[in-house]
Design an enzyme around this catalytic site. Structure first.
Site, PDB file in Angstrom:
ATOM      1  N   CYS A 393       0.831  -1.212   0.000  1.00  0.00           N
ATOM      2  CA  CYS A 393       0.000   0.000   0.000  1.00  0.00           C
ATOM      3  C   CYS A 393       0.860   1.254   0.000  1.00  0.00           C
ATOM      4  CB  CYS A 393      -0.906  -0.024   1.237  1.00  0.00           C
ATOM      5  SG  CYS A 393      -1.877   1.464   1.434  1.00  0.00           S
ATOM      6  N   CYS A 396      -0.541   4.173   2.213  1.00  0.00           N
ATOM      7  CA  CYS A 396      -0.280   4.104   3.657  1.00  0.00           C
ATOM      8  C   CYS A 396       1.197   4.343   3.960  1.00  0.00           C
ATOM      9  CB  CYS A 396      -0.638   2.729   4.227  1.00  0.00           C
ATOM     10  SG  CYS A 396      -2.244   2.120   3.749  1.00  0.00           S
ATOM     11  N   ASP A 397       2.050   3.610   3.268  1.00  0.00           N
ATOM     12  CA  ASP A 397       3.451   3.516   3.690  1.00  0.00           C
ATOM     13  C   ASP A 397       4.399   4.378   2.866  1.00  0.00           C
ATOM     14  OD1 ASP A 397       2.297   1.557   5.263  1.00  0.00           O
ATOM     15  OD2 ASP A 397       2.859  -0.070   3.912  1.00  0.00           O
TER      16      ASP A 397
END
Ligand code: NAP
Length: 576
Positions: A393, A396-397
């Site tokens: 992801c 997200c990261d």
């Protein structure tokens, strides 16, 4: 800019926690600007009114302490001030005091990082290291509401688990402002702190502001939850599973509520809060069916982490999370949504019985809209370094890899979208694909080419290298078999999705030879009363097709349950 919307969400911080925070981006063309400006102002006014209503009768004062480096022009400090300012403008119950890091109080509370926020520190031990922006803005509002009303909205099952915790637990969670999974897990922990303040303390660590701390923990994915420095969860957990993990100090995967748990009735239970499930909810409820949607993870499914959507009709370009917010707000006009609650089992019958991690439902029909889960490469190092440089992801990261070199694996729309997103964040990206051409849409390939992202074709990843975190990859050129060690800080795997059919399989729902749910033209499965829609059915996996399948399934369920006069062929699903 923010917009708040009333919600019929369960578990969102009690009666008062029913507000969502949405962020909006500006328009693209001058022509649209005036119109959009007015709309944005309207939304802002709406947001303020929503906040005012939310905090109007809040009885308790919340002293907030902001610690910042001397003369800090740090944008995160500014942002923290601004977010708190927005809330202070609508309620007098929040006091804000600012201190520098060499102040006695900083020493008293052992604060060394800027910005750090403390909330009512004489009553609760909640420390926020970073600024509550983006997705974390929602968490912040829920936190204020829970503290100001002294009501966590925790479930009875969770309360029972917390009462058993008799020794201190120091919880630390790593989050990013773009992570749609983070708020659910942070709210779980806040509930635990509020309910058991003597034993539980919380440190929220924004990975962008505290990159060194994230590195120290090798926390390269979010959310990651530690208790006394032991990793107990990667990703968001249903509330009761988090409480059970907190109690046992290791990740728990199953929680079955006591027999005295709540029982609810509905006409239709929809399992899955992605585009298929949410659309089905809207259609079913508008047809007159009493409908609920249950979602174990982040609402919106894969769309929540899709950086940008450019093919949803009517919306030229929209962030995935923004689209989810729109879908959820729309669905909430009609259905009750139970987020952070996992369906454990479905027992077919005249009334189907649905057991979740929190309660039991009975229903006349169930719609399985459980979506899909990302595929794994299944190579050495992938699971060992998951969360420590192996990611699925970029939304997200991605921020943690700014300025670093990473590989994105895959040749489809997902891989190209992820590569473009990382590139825009400021990550040095190399796309690695096993064939000599990409299968992504022409439009995306053009954007990839224009952004000058390096593409390695005919290349496969054989091994992920690194001890505690990703340090490199073993790549193989599949034309001549030559291998090379390729130093990188991360690998983003975007090689497609497998249908999420575990629950279907457990229930006895038949799958087809490709592993998708077998269904007829009206989305009926082999079990009377159980239907399917969206990515679990296979076919074209687009947001718009999932939504279409959701609407079809809901209408078919309505006709099956209600036997309307315009249908000649009747099928009583409860008697099959
Ligand atoms: P996909 O279209 O199935 O593509 C998967 C890619 O990963 C393929 O290039 C495949 O290679 C490669 N791959 C599969 N297994 C691999 C392995 N073990 N090792 C190396 N490479 C492997 O999946 P997707 O890109 O996730 O897209 C899924 C669906 O979502 C599609 O329907 C897509 O249209 C949709 N989607 C749309 C958008 C958008 O419209 N913006 C964005 C994301 C996703 P081969 O080519 O050799 O099979």
């Amino acid at each position: 800019m923010v917009k708040l919307k009333k919600e019929k969400m369960d578990g969102g911080g009690g009666e008062t926690g029913r507000i969502r925070l949405h962020s909006f981006s500006g328009g693209k063309t001058m022509k649209k600007k005036d119109h959009q400006h007015t709309r944005e102002e309207e939304k802002l006014r709406e947001a303020e009114a929503g906040l005012q209503e939310m905090f109007r009768d809040m009885p308790y004062e919340i002293p907030v302490l902001l610690f910042a480096r001397k003369n800090a022009k740090d944008p995160f400090v500014q942002a923290a001030r601004e977010v708190i300012g927005v809330i202070r403008a609508v309620t007098p119950k929040i006091t804000l005091n600012e201190y520098e890091l060499d102040h006695d109080l900083a020493r008293k509370w052992n604060i060394v990082r800027s910005p750090t926020l403390l909330f009512d520190p004489d009553r609760t031990r909640i420390r926020w290291m970073g600024a509550p922006l983006g997705e974390e803005g929602k968490t912040f509002i829920q936190l204020i509401s829970m503290l100001g009303f002294r009501n966590s909205g925790i479930s009875d099952q969770s309360r029972k688990i917390l009462a058993r915790i008799k020794t201190p637990r120091k919880v630390r969670i790593f989050v990013s402002v773009t992570c749609p999974y983070c708020p659910q897990q942070v709210v779980n922990i806040i509930k635990a702190v509020i309910e058991n303040p003597r034993m539980i303390s919380l440190e929220i660590v924004d990975i962008q502001v505290n990159q060194d701390l994230a590195e120290e923990y090798h926390a390269h994915s979010v959310p990651q939850t530690y208790v006394d420095d032991v990793l107990i969860a990667r990703g968001a957990q249903p509330e009761e599973l988090f409480m059970a993990s907190l109690e046992k100090m290791e990740e728990q995967r199953i929680f079955i509520p006591d027999s005295d748990a709540e029982k609810l009735e509905a006409d239709l239970v929809i399992v899955g809060g992605g585009p298929a499930g949410l659309t089905a909810g809207i259609y079913a409820a508008r047809s007159g069916l009493d409908t609920v949607v249950i979602e174990g993870e982040a609402l919106g499914g894969q769309v929540a982490t899709t950086p940008m959507v450019e093919n949803y009709p009517g919306l030229t370009q929209v962030g995935g999370k923004r689209l989810v917010d729109l879908l959820v707000s729309h669905a909430l006009e009609y259905v009750k949504i139970f987020p952070g609650e996992e369906v454990l089992s479905i027992v077919p019958g005249k009334r189907l019985r649905i057991q979740t991690t929190r309660r039991r439902f009975t229903a006349r029909a169930v719609l399985l809209a459980t979506g899909a889960v990302h595929k794994h490469l299944d190579i050495d190092g992938e699971s060992r370094l998951a969360g420590s440089g192996v990611s699925y992801c970029s939304t997200c990261d991605g921020p943690l890899f700014k300025g670093k070199k990473v590989v994105v694996v895959g040749g489809g729309n997902s891989a190209v979208t992820e590569a473009l997103n990382l590139h825009h964040i400021g990550v040095q990206v190399i796309l690695v694909h096993r064939r000599d051409t990409l299968r992504a849409q022409e439009h995306l390939q053009k954007a990839l080419f224009e952004s000058r992202i390096e593409v390695k074709l005919n290349t496969e990843v054989k091994k992920i290298l690194g001890d505690k975190q990703v340090e490199g990859l073993e790549l193989i050129d599949n034309r001549d078999g030559k291998t090379e060690n390729f130093p990188v800080s991360g690998i983003f795997i975007a090689i497609g999705y497998d249908p999420a059919v575990e629950l279907a399989r457990k229930t006895g729902v038949e799958l087809n030879e490709d592993g998708f749910i077998r269904h007829d033209g009206r989305h009926r499965t082999n079990i009377a009363g159980i239907y399917s829609a969206g990515d679990v059915e296979g076919g074209f996996k687009q947001i718009v097709t999932a939504a279409g399948q959701g609407s079809e399934a809901a209408l078919a369920i309505f006709e099956d349950l209600s036997h309307p006069y315009w249908k000649n062929v009747k099928r009583d699903v409860t008697k099959d």
